[in-house]
Design a protein around this motif. Sequence first.
Motif, PDB file in Angstrom:
ATOM      1  N   LEU A 129     -12.485   5.782  -1.699  1.00 25.72           N
ATOM      2  CA  LEU A 129     -11.206   6.473  -1.523  1.00 25.72           C
ATOM      3  C   LEU A 129     -10.407   6.452  -2.813  1.00 25.72           C
ATOM      4  O   LEU A 129     -10.244   5.394  -3.423  1.00 25.72           O
ATOM      5  CB  LEU A 129     -10.375   5.784  -0.429  1.00 25.72           C
ATOM      6  N   VAL A 131      -7.090   6.046  -4.626  1.00 27.69           N
ATOM      7  CA  VAL A 131      -5.838   5.409  -4.220  1.00 27.69           C
ATOM      8  C   VAL A 131      -4.893   5.326  -5.410  1.00 27.69           C
ATOM      9  O   VAL A 131      -5.265   5.545  -6.566  1.00 27.69           O
ATOM     10  CB  VAL A 131      -6.074   3.994  -3.645  1.00 27.69           C
ATOM     11  N   ILE A 156     -13.812  -4.996   1.293  1.00 25.22           N
ATOM     12  CA  ILE A 156     -13.141  -3.933   0.544  1.00 25.22           C
ATOM     13  C   ILE A 156     -13.148  -4.307  -0.929  1.00 25.22           C
ATOM     14  O   ILE A 156     -12.980  -5.485  -1.291  1.00 25.22           O
ATOM     15  CB  ILE A 156     -11.682  -3.733   1.008  1.00 25.22           C
ATOM     16  N   ALA A 166     -10.694   2.660  -3.976  1.00 20.36           N
ATOM     17  CA  ALA A 166     -10.946   1.622  -2.972  1.00 20.36           C
ATOM     18  C   ALA A 166     -12.291   1.909  -2.324  1.00 20.36           C
ATOM     19  O   ALA A 166     -12.601   3.067  -2.014  1.00 20.36           O
ATOM     20  CB  ALA A 166      -9.843   1.617  -1.913  1.00 20.36           C
ATOM     21  N   LEU A 185     -14.698   0.879   0.857  1.00 16.84           N
ATOM     22  CA  LEU A 185     -14.807   0.210   2.148  1.00 16.84           C
ATOM     23  C   LEU A 185     -16.283   0.115   2.519  1.00 16.84           C
ATOM     24  O   LEU A 185     -16.985   1.135   2.554  1.00 16.84           O
ATOM     25  CB  LEU A 185     -14.060   1.003   3.233  1.00 16.84           C
ATOM     26  N   LEU A 203     -11.390   6.774   9.735  1.00 18.78           N
ATOM     27  CA  LEU A 203     -10.475   6.139   8.788  1.00 18.78           C
ATOM     28  C   LEU A 203      -9.038   6.203   9.265  1.00 18.78           C
ATOM     29  O   LEU A 203      -8.105   6.112   8.474  1.00 18.78           O
ATOM     30  CB  LEU A 203     -10.616   6.789   7.410  1.00 18.78           C
ATOM     31  N   PRO A 229      -6.653   3.386   5.557  1.00 22.06           N
ATOM     32  CA  PRO A 229      -6.358   2.745   4.259  1.00 22.06           C
ATOM     33  C   PRO A 229      -4.923   2.272   4.150  1.00 22.06           C
ATOM     34  O   PRO A 229      -4.646   1.260   3.496  1.00 22.06           O
ATOM     35  CB  PRO A 229      -6.651   3.859   3.251  1.00 22.06           C
ATOM     36  N   LEU A 245      -4.684  -1.581   3.142  1.00 24.04           N
ATOM     37  CA  LEU A 245      -4.212  -1.819   1.781  1.00 24.04           C
ATOM     38  C   LEU A 245      -2.694  -1.872   1.695  1.00 24.04           C
ATOM     39  O   LEU A 245      -2.124  -1.666   0.620  1.00 24.04           O
ATOM     40  CB  LEU A 245      -4.733  -0.715   0.850  1.00 24.04           C
ATOM     41  N   PRO A 252      -3.408   5.770  -0.264  1.00 26.59           N
ATOM     42  CA  PRO A 252      -4.308   6.885  -0.597  1.00 26.59           C
ATOM     43  C   PRO A 252      -3.573   7.954  -1.384  1.00 26.59           C
ATOM     44  O   PRO A 252      -2.393   8.214  -1.162  1.00 26.59           O
ATOM     45  CB  PRO A 252      -4.756   7.412   0.770  1.00 26.59           C
TER      46      PRO A 252
END
Length: 427
Positions: free
Chosen positions: A19, A21, A90, A106, A108, A135, A141, A145, A151
């Motif tokens: 992802l 971020v 992660i 990121a 996962l 997700l 996320p 996070l 994101p």
Amino acid sequence: MNADLSSVTGVRQTLAVVLPVRFTAPAGWPAGWPAGPLPFELGSRRTDATTRQTYFTPAAARVLYGTPERPCRWHRFMDVQHGSLHLRGIELLRTATARHPDHGLAVLHFDVEGPNLLETLRAIGHRSPAAPDPLDGPFSPGVLLAGIAEPRGVAAPFAIARPYTVAFLTPGAQHTPALRQDGRLPETADQWLWYLASRSTEADFPTPLEQWPDRTEHALRISADWSALVLRHGAAFLGHRADPGEGDFYGFAQLHGRTVYLDALLLGSIQRDHIDELTDDLSGVFDGPKLARRMSTLERHIATFRSTYWRQHLTAHGPANELLLGFQAQYRLAERFDEILAEAADYARLVQTQESQQIAGALGVLTVLGLPVGTALSILQVLDAKGVVAVLVALAAALATTALALTTRYGRLVLSSLRGRGPDGGR
């Protein structure tokens, strides 16, 4: 043989979701996150930063893991089960660019249970119809996070439209469409590989049989046991021998797919974002004044990218190099970077030409101003004329001559060159 993958449960099924971020915490070490990549283990082998650095060149390792003094990668083990997905951990990788020092990736890491790998991939890719995006909810996320990163929106510059996925599946003895038969791969094996990498089914993208060789011509045969395919929004690893379970070579293959092979794709993502930013910088190089200063800054960014991030050779081991080259080919990164270098060189020559014109213009102005003044003073000296009045008359005559000279074509050309413009007033 049936090429349908939607009801298949592999012996090993893993999924990595990458992802884009934006770090929201202050730059530095995220609190509670150990430095380094997620250290998966297999027997006595532990894939921490020290182990992985032996696989890559030092330059590539610094981009992927940082240094002890300045780490750029952090991890956290997780144990969250939701539906068919089991989140194992992660990773966070800081991927700062000149414009966006807060950007990162990121990763996962999931295990997938049951015949749900392809449907999970379709849901992440927002295929229609598909299950709800996994997700969301506990795997969002924003939840995982919170306070560290968020994101990047799909409309943000350089953000990929959907998360990048890396799927890994090994077949059982009953999964004949993926298995070698008499040493040869059936066509259905590459179809399975393409479905996993593209996050789609035949219903999503009906493909004529004659086009299948083109879709999978760049599949990487890592060995007789397994293959990989890299596409724009996903990659996949698929076994071609029945997996007996624990203790088999596929455990090592799974470890590599989750670690060093994934890292090669992460480096490709970093390269893509930097090239996107350089391309955008080039497109706006003529916006506003001070072209020379903007070109100098741009050339410095290009040189930094070239020396730090632009790698096509990562390791003496072949597969990671081939995976990176496959990713670069999907986004035409090599061709685009060559275009950036050529375009920047053209603009640099334009700046040099402008500067040369301005220097020539300045010398022309000195000539136009200095010659009449020097001539007038020489005449005064010859005539032995003295006094303030004589000097003022001589200077007035010199300035009048200069003004008259500047109205000529040569004079206008000198002034235009001094301003950095052509005689017609254009740039």
